[in-house]
Design an enzyme around this catalytic site. Structure first.
Site: not given
Length: 166
Positions: A48, A92
């Site tokens: 990711s 993230k």
């Protein structure tokens, strides 16, 4: 007379044991304070955050003080407790802060762009690899309280050792 010698010997041994125990306790307290309130290592792996982080995994240092004093902004890499599973920590990038408008699309479900406004006390997080990331596009804005740290340094692998920029 021998008995008095044993007591003196026991007393000095007990005093030394207490001093060493006190040193160990002080060390453990410092370790606890450092890892919970200043910075701690974390392991991030998966696709990711490609190309910023490696698929095989990176060992990173996360600063726990920045989120507490509100020093997290656009483009920062953050360590976040997953809103879907509290036992999982995500790494993230902060894309938007409270009050910002985000236009996004989910390449797996629709090509149509969607618009969201980040509510007060929340942030919008996304992975750098849009095609393989579960992030705010799937679970919405994340409460600021779920941010556990701001990632600032890569420790492992050695060839990538150093500060992580935006």
């Amino acid at each position: 007379m021998r008995f008095v010698g044993y007591i003196a010997q026991w007393r000095s041994a007990a005093k030394e044991a207490l001093e060493r125990t006190a040193i160990a306790v002080k060390f453990l307290c410092c370790l606890h304070l450092t890892s919970n309130y200043l910075c701690s290592p974390c392991h991030a792996y998966g696709v990711s955050m490609l190309p910023t982080l490696n698929v095989a995994g990176d060992v990173l240092l996360a600063d726990h003080l920045s989120p507490r004093i509100g020093n997290v902004g656009h483009g920062d890499l953050v360590l976040v407790q997953s809103p879907l599973n509290p036992r999982i920590r995500l790494t993230k990038r902060v894309v938007a802060m409270e009050g910002d408008t985000v236009t996004y699309f989910d390449p797996k479900h629709s090509e149509a762009a969607q618009v969201a406004v980040v509510p007060k006390g929340h942030v919008w997080i996304q992975g750098d690899n849009v095609y393989a990331s579960r992030d705010s596009r799937h679970f919405g804005p994340v409460p600021y309280g779920l941010i556990q740290g701001k990632v600032f340094f890569r420790v492992w692998p050695p060839d990538s050792f150093g500060l992580l920029g935006q």
